[in-house]
Structures are given as C-alpha cells and as structure tokens.
Design an enzyme around this catalytic site. Structure first.
Site, short mmCIF file in Angstrom:
data_model
loop_
_atom_site.label_atom_id
_atom_site.label_comp_id
_atom_site.label_asym_id
_atom_site.label_seq_id
_atom_site.Cartn_x
_atom_site.Cartn_y
_atom_site.Cartn_z
N VAL A 134 0.84 -1.19 0.00
CA VAL A 134 0.00 0.00 0.00
C VAL A 134 0.88 1.24 0.00
CG1 VAL A 134 -2.02 -1.07 1.03
CG2 VAL A 134 -0.27 -0.14 2.52
N SER A 135 0.51 2.18 -0.85
CA SER A 135 1.31 3.39 -1.02
C SER A 135 0.61 4.65 -0.53
CB SER A 135 1.64 3.57 -2.51
OG SER A 135 0.43 3.73 -3.24
N GLY B 112 -2.07 5.63 -2.44
CA GLY B 112 -2.79 6.01 -3.65
C GLY B 112 -4.09 5.22 -3.81
N ILE B 113 -4.85 5.60 -4.83
CA ILE B 113 -6.16 4.96 -5.04
C ILE B 113 -6.01 3.56 -5.61
CG2 ILE B 113 -6.61 5.80 -7.40
CD1 ILE B 113 -9.10 5.59 -4.43
N ASP B 114 -4.98 3.30 -6.40
CA ASP B 114 -4.85 2.00 -7.05
C ASP B 114 -4.63 0.88 -6.05
OD1 ASP B 114 -5.24 3.06 -9.59
OD2 ASP B 114 -3.11 3.44 -9.91
N CYS C 115 13.36 -0.78 -8.93
CA CYS C 115 12.66 -0.89 -7.66
C CYS C 115 11.71 -2.09 -7.63
CB CYS C 115 11.88 0.40 -7.38
SG CYS C 115 10.99 0.40 -5.81
N GLY D 41 -0.82 -2.49 -6.94
CA GLY D 41 -1.82 -1.81 -7.76
C GLY D 41 -1.42 -1.62 -9.20
N CYS E 105 10.01 8.72 -7.29
CA CYS E 105 9.21 8.94 -6.08
C CYS E 105 10.03 9.52 -4.95
CB CYS E 105 8.57 7.63 -5.64
SG CYS E 105 9.77 6.38 -5.10
#
Length: 345
Positions: A9-10, A12-14, A93, A117, A190
């Site tokens: 999980v980042s 973001g929505i994805d 990465c 995602g 990022c």
C-alpha cells in the site's frame, strides 16, 4: 496461492482499490508499506496510512527498507547519471525492492503472495511457467515496469487491477467512498520532492559538475554546458545554442565531457544494443520479430531482435525511433505478453 496475500500500500487509489477487490473475493489479506528514507513530510491534518487501510478493514504493517532502497535504487540512479546514462528507477525498484526486499518482509509475516496496484496481468502457462501480460487498459498498462521480474517473483505476484480500466477503478472508489492519501498519478522518481533531479544529484550523487563543450555531430564547437548530468538523449531544452533549427541532444560523451547535439533528424536511430536482459520467457536462439518499447511512454514498435549470447541482443527497428536512450529499459513484447527486458547500451 494458499495463504494470505500481502498488498503493498502506497497511499494512492490504485493499491486501495486492489485491496478492496481482494477483500470482496474473500481473500485473506493484509497491508504492507515500506519506508524509503526519502518520504515527503505529510501536511498537517493529512490522512494516516492506518486510517487509509481501515477503509477496507486492512491490517497494516510498516517495514523500514531505507538502507536497501538507497543502495539498490538511489545509488543506481546517481551512478547512471555519472556514467552519462538516463536511469529508470521503477524498473529496478520493482524487481529489487517491491518483489525483493518487501516480499521477504511480507513472507516473514506469513504472506503467500504479494499484490500491488499495477495495471498488468500474470497468467500461468501450460508447463507451470508464468507469463507477464499487458494490463487491459492500454493507456494505463504498466507491464513495462515489471519486465525484470523473474519466474519466481511472478509466481507470487498478484495484480488485481490487470483487467480493469483506470476510469473503472476511479468509479469504484467513488461508489464506495474510498479516499486516497495522495491524489493524482504516481511519479517515476518517487524519492525526489520539490527540487529538480539536478538539485537532487548535487546533494546526493557525488557528481562531477565540470563545464564542457557543446559540439555538433561533426565536432564543431557550438557553446558550453554546465554539467552533463543535466541532459539526456533527445532533450531539446537547456542547450542554449541559437541556430536556424533547434538542437537536440544526440549523445553524451562522458570521456571527453562533451555534449553532442544535432538537428531533429539526427536523434533517430535504426538500431540499438540491449544488455543484461531478464528473459521471462525462454530466451530466443534465433532472430525474432517482436514489438519493443524503449521507454514507458513509448508506443511499442516492430523490430527484429537478434540474440547475442544469453543476456544480450541487437535490436533493429522496422522504422527509426527517436531518442533511443542509453540506460533506459528496452522491453520485448509478443502480442500482449512481455518476453523480457534489458538496458539500452
């Protein structure tokens, strides 16, 4: 896969929708987030990761991978520029951090697989092998960034959004009131916030910022530059050499500290060499007609790929391509399937 699936999980929505889809299928899952050491400070009042995960009843584990991230991604990024190449940190990465160090941490927490995602698909072949395929949303497909995953890594990979379009993901999030921490599309670099990548290299890259000559392809002196790290093949801006036609970067000559420029036609290449290829499918032993992408935003084009040993190949494009850039990833496709990917030499 037997056992729980960890989802990276980042914020973001994805990744949030990917977790929601796994939960809807009744799959046991938990969230895992990794610290890079280069996080942007959260604004006051911003949603926390814990609150973000609670939207889909997801337990969260946070792991510190800052040492690995610095070594595998940031050091590689800086070294590429020192060598006159243009890096692709996402390709590195995904193979070394997300499906490397992060997967190892998730496995210790009991995970049988790792979901992300990404808009891509994994299919199991008839022989028990795994195939990496494009996501069904052609505009959002991210299979390019996964081309350096191994068979072992693909065996534990899960991409819940592979069959979804980005617009569908947004609509599903809205219908279920799923709120991301970060809005907009994620950036390739990022770990750089606010400052330009040139400023980042000045602070972190141990760069040689010597001025040098700008020459045309015949060696004629046109001007001077303030450091080769500021340029990449195909670049137009920042050359500052007035002419009847705009100049583009044709080559970065590290050995002589020279920037070689030319008119637009000179930026096109009919072939390139690709090294350190990670073959997902069995490597070809004869020339093969494939589609090749030479950067993420590049439309895959027809080319003849001739193997040169087990991990290298010569790529000859059916039509010349602009800005075929040393250091970028060349990814090979047969239809929707990713056969592998390496580095443009």
């Amino acid at each position: 896969m037997k056992g729980p699936i960890a989802i990276a999980v980042s914020g973001g929505i994805d990744s949030l929708v990917a977790a929601y889809l796994l939960k809807k299928k009744g799959i046991e899952t938990f969230g895992i987030h990794f610290r890079t050491g280069y996080e942007k400070p959260a604004p006051l009042g911003a949603m926390t990761l814990e609150t973000y995960c609670r939207q889909v009843s997801l337990d969260l584990f946070v792991v510190d991978l800052s040492s690995s991230f610095r070594k595998e991604v940031v050091d590689y990024f800086c070294a590429s520029y020192r060598g006159g190449k243009t890096p692709n940190p996402c390709l590195v990465c995904n193979s070394t951090i997300k499906f490397g160090a992060l997967w190892e941490a998730a496995q210790k927490l009991g995970a049988a697989g790792l979901a992300t995602g990404h808009y891509a698909r994994v299919e199991k072949g008839d022989q028990g092998d795994y195939r990496l395929c494009k996501g069904l949303d052609g505009e959002k497909d991210q299979s390019y960034f996964l081309a350096r995953l191994s068979q072992r890594q693909l065996a534990r990979a899960c991409f819940p959004l592979g069959g979804w379009a980005k617009v569908q993901v947004g609509a599903l999030a809205e219908e279920n009131n799923l709120q991301p921490i970060t809005s907009g599309e994620s950036q390739d670099v990022c770990f750089i916030h606010g400052a330009s990548y040139v400023d980042f290299l000045k602070q972190n890259g141990d760069m040689d910022f010597r001025p040098g000559d700008i020459v045309d392809s015949r060696g004629r002196l046109l001007g001077t530059h303030d450091g080769l790290h500021q340029f990449t093949v195909g670049q137009r801006r920042g050359i500052n050499c007035p002419a009847s036609q705009p100049y583009y970067v044709v080559r970065i000559d590290i050995e002589n500290n020279r920037l070689v420029v030319g008119v637009k036609d000179e930026v096109y290449s009919d072939s390139c060499n690709v090294t350190d290829i990670n073959w997902i499918a069995p490597p070809p032993n004869a020339p093969l007609s494939l589609d090749v992408r030479v950067r993420y935003r590049h439309r895959a084009v027809a080319a003849m790929v001739t193997p040169d040993g087990p991990c290298a190949a010569r790529v000859r494009f059916v039509e010349p391509q602009a800005a075929v850039t040393p250091g970028q990833g060349a990814v090979f496709y047969l239809g929707d399937e990713v056969l592998g990917g390496g580095w443009i030499k």
